[in-house]
Enzyme design. Structure first.
Site, PDB file in Angstrom:
ATOM      1  N   ASP A 111     -28.430 -18.806   6.573  1.00 21.24           N
ATOM      2  CA  ASP A 111     -29.571 -19.388   5.846  1.00 21.24           C
ATOM      3  C   ASP A 111     -30.814 -19.187   6.700  1.00 21.24           C
ATOM      4  OD1 ASP A 111     -31.465 -21.205   4.547  1.00 21.24           O
ATOM      5  OD2 ASP A 111     -29.704 -22.036   3.523  1.00 21.24           O
ATOM      6  N   ASP A 112     -31.937 -18.940   6.027  1.00 19.11           N
ATOM      7  CA  ASP A 112     -33.167 -18.713   6.791  1.00 19.11           C
ATOM      8  C   ASP A 112     -33.894 -20.001   7.139  1.00 19.11           C
ATOM      9  OD1 ASP A 112     -33.689 -18.959   3.978  1.00 19.11           O
ATOM     10  OD2 ASP A 112     -35.749 -18.325   4.357  1.00 19.11           O
TER      11      ASP A 112
ATOM     12  N   ASP B 112     -26.666 -18.041   1.875  1.00 20.33           N
ATOM     13  CA  ASP B 112     -27.793 -18.450   1.028  1.00 20.33           C
ATOM     14  C   ASP B 112     -28.302 -17.242   0.245  1.00 20.33           C
ATOM     15  OD1 ASP B 112     -29.751 -20.209   0.009  1.00 20.33           O
ATOM     16  OD2 ASP B 112     -31.213 -19.404   1.431  1.00 20.33           O
TER      17      ASP B 112
ATOM     18  N   MET C 290     -31.460 -16.941  -1.387  1.00 23.13           N
ATOM     19  CA  MET C 290     -32.874 -16.649  -1.171  1.00 23.13           C
ATOM     20  C   MET C 290     -33.184 -16.556   0.319  1.00 23.13           C
ATOM     21  SD  MET C 290     -33.962 -16.330  -4.189  1.00 23.13           S
ATOM     22  CE  MET C 290     -35.715 -16.246  -3.834  1.00 23.13           C
TER      23      MET C 290
ATOM     24  N   ASP D  67      38.574   2.951   3.619  1.00 19.92           N
ATOM     25  CA  ASP D  67      37.950   4.115   4.237  1.00 19.92           C
ATOM     26  C   ASP D  67      38.196   5.318   3.329  1.00 19.92           C
ATOM     27  OD1 ASP D  67      36.787   5.085   7.061  1.00 19.92           O
ATOM     28  OD2 ASP D  67      38.118   6.633   6.258  1.00 19.92           O
TER      29      ASP D  67
ATOM     30  N   ASN E 294      30.954  16.104   2.748  1.00 22.81           N
ATOM     31  CA  ASN E 294      29.646  16.399   3.348  1.00 22.81           C
ATOM     32  C   ASN E 294      29.528  17.873   3.735  1.00 22.81           C
ATOM     33  OD1 ASN E 294      28.362  13.894   3.200  1.00 22.81           O
ATOM     34  ND2 ASN E 294      29.286  13.175   5.101  1.00 22.81           N
TER      35      ASN E 294
ATOM     36  N   ASP F 237      26.109  11.071  -0.054  1.00 18.82           N
ATOM     37  CA  ASP F 237      25.426   9.798  -0.307  1.00 18.82           C
ATOM     38  C   ASP F 237      25.654   9.335  -1.746  1.00 18.82           C
ATOM     39  OD1 ASP F 237      24.513   9.792   2.259  1.00 18.82           O
ATOM     40  OD2 ASP F 237      22.463  10.422   1.779  1.00 18.82           O
TER      41      ASP F 237
ATOM     42  N   GLU G 184      31.670   5.761   5.959  1.00 16.24           N
ATOM     43  CA  GLU G 184      32.401   5.719   4.687  1.00 16.24           C
ATOM     44  C   GLU G 184      33.409   4.576   4.681  1.00 16.24           C
ATOM     45  OE1 GLU G 184      34.470   8.836   7.323  1.00 16.24           O
ATOM     46  OE2 GLU G 184      32.430   8.186   6.892  1.00 16.24           O
TER      47      GLU G 184
END
Length: 452
Positions: A9-10, A53, A55, A329, A337, A346, A372
């Site tokens: 604020d001024d 503010d 203004m 397992d 794989n 996967d 696995e």
């Protein structure tokens, strides 16, 4: 609560007055007397909120607000514009510049602390959510982009008013921005709030034939409505009930006559807070799930097995009830794989996990504990029933072909079954099931054996 507040604020007297009020409530206050100093202070002080503010000579408050909100480093800092009562156009300009809320001069203490605390909590939610991403700036920027899109979406608001005084005004003010559902029965409002996906509840505190504070209390006491933001609409002179409502957990208030810009600002702030809270809760829940879940299969992981089996073993031992553990397992998984690639492997593991989930009971727990290797814990189950369950699962898993790279593969597994013995701990139980599984592999695979 405490937070860093920047007061701009001024007029020195205004600055000192707000500084004294906020300091008395244990806020850490910094000050600036013009727009340029304010922007420098925002960068240096890193405040949790700015009281600005409108203004001021040179660069006015609206321009300062716009620059704060345009800077990626400070756009998340809440800004409250302090305006004069006879300047409604300043509120519109402030909203367009990104202001989060308004205070009118002379500043009311209750309004000051209510607005500041509400927006500081929103800032803390933002900071906590950002902290969860740590140094991963790309992930945080992606989340911010998603949040920005979410915040632009209409909010779902429940308005409770049985006097018919607010319905048209609220709809006119919010109807283009948010979806407003009006309820004139306070008891039905509790049910609707609990069952509907509302992000905010607006309550006329002066309900006809019903205590509005009691409705607020009911909503705050129910688990399903406890976190939903509440804004009350009340006469400006009814400060005792405002204070009581805020003490019981109401998030904010609007004084009659309801100003359209203030209504929009309060509603938008609370909906933003709700969405940030929801995102944070989801983030925490996701973190919890990731800490106990195998990311590939969605089954529980080895860490959760170590903690959960101990609990189940103790419960079974204390109650004298049977408990069985199954170890599985996949046979010849390395060949899958090597022949079809790890992506195909996967997919096989994910499909196996899906079939395990489908063919075990709700009380049973499935885990992936190795590449696995899987474990299934069967509470209230003796070894012979566990072996039958595993053999049945084996038939279900091997009866259908797994699909990998457009080729159909017949997948089998070897399994071991162990029942909890008197005085046995969880490590011994797992070891015996594991030993039985290895004996099944040595005996030719694709079979289930009982632990010795």
């Amino acid at each position: 609560m405490t937070a860093k507040v920047l007061v701009v604020d001024d007029i020195l007297a205004n600055v000192r007055l707000l500084e004294a009020k906020l300091t008395a409530e244990y806020f850490d206050v910094a000050t600036a007397m013009n727009g340029v100093d304010a922007l420098e202070s925002v960068q240096r002080v890193k405040p949790d909120i700015v009281l600005l503010d409108v203004m001021m000579p040179g660069m006015d408050g609206v321009e300062v607000c716009r620059r704060i909100k345009d800077d990626p480093a400070t756009h998340h800092v809440p800004v409250i514009m302090v305006t004069a009562l006879d300047q409604p156009e300043d509120r519109v300009r402030g909203l367009e510049a990104g202001a989060d809320d308004f205070l009118t001069k002379p500043v009311n203490d209750l309004a000051l602390f209510c607005r500041v605390k509400s927006l500081v909590r929103l800032k803390m939610l933002t900071d906590e959510l950002a902290a969860r991403y740590g140094d991963n700036e790309d992930a945080w920027r992606s989340t911010q982009t998603k949040l920005s899109a979410e915040l632009k979406a209409p909010g779902r608001i429940l308005l409770v008013d049985n006097r018919g005084l607010l319905h048209d005004r609220i709809r006119a003010s919010l109807g283009k921005r948010h979806d407003v559902v009006c309820v004139d029965d306070p008891q039905m409002a509790v049910i609707d709030a609990a069952e509907g996906a509302f992000e905010l509840i607006l309550i006329n505190l002066d309900l006809d034939g019903y205590d509005g504070l009691r409705l607020c209390s009911q909503l705050r006491s129910l688990q399903r409505t406890r976190q939903i933001p509440i804004i009350i609409i009340v006469d400006p002179d009814d400060q005792p009930r405002m204070i009581r409502a805020l003490d019981m957990g109401v998030n904010d208030y609007l004084a009659r006559p309801v100003d359209r810009q203030e209504l929009l600002a309060r509603v938008n702030t609370q909906i933003r807070r709700w969405r940030f809270s929801t995102r944070l809760r989801d983030n925490v829940q996701q973190s919890i799930e990731l800490s106990v879940t195998d990311p590939l299969t969605g089954l529980y992981n080895r860490r959760y097995l170590d903690s959960q089996v101990e609990v189940l073993v103790d419960n079974a031992a204390n109650r004298g009830r049977p408990l069985s553990l199954l170890m599985l397992d996949v046979d010849y998984f390395k060949a899958v794989n090597d022949t079809y690639g790890h992506d195909a492997g996967d997919r096989v593991l994910r499909e196996l996990a899906n079939r395990i989930r489908k063919h075990i009971r709700a009380v049973d727990l499935g885990f992936r504990v190795g590449g696995e290797e899987f474990v299934i814990v069967l509470p209230e189950t003796a070894a012979d029933a566990g072996q039958l369950a595993l053999e049945r699962l084996q038939r279900e898993l091997t009866r259908q072909f797994f699909l990998a790279n457009n080729e159909r593969l017949l997948i089998t597994f070897s399994g071991g079954v162990a029942q909890l013995r008197a005085g046995e701990d969880e490590q011994s139980l797992v070891a015996r099931a594991d030993e039985a599984m290895y004996r099944a592999k040595q005996a030719g695979k694709n079979r289930v054996l009982m632990a010795t």
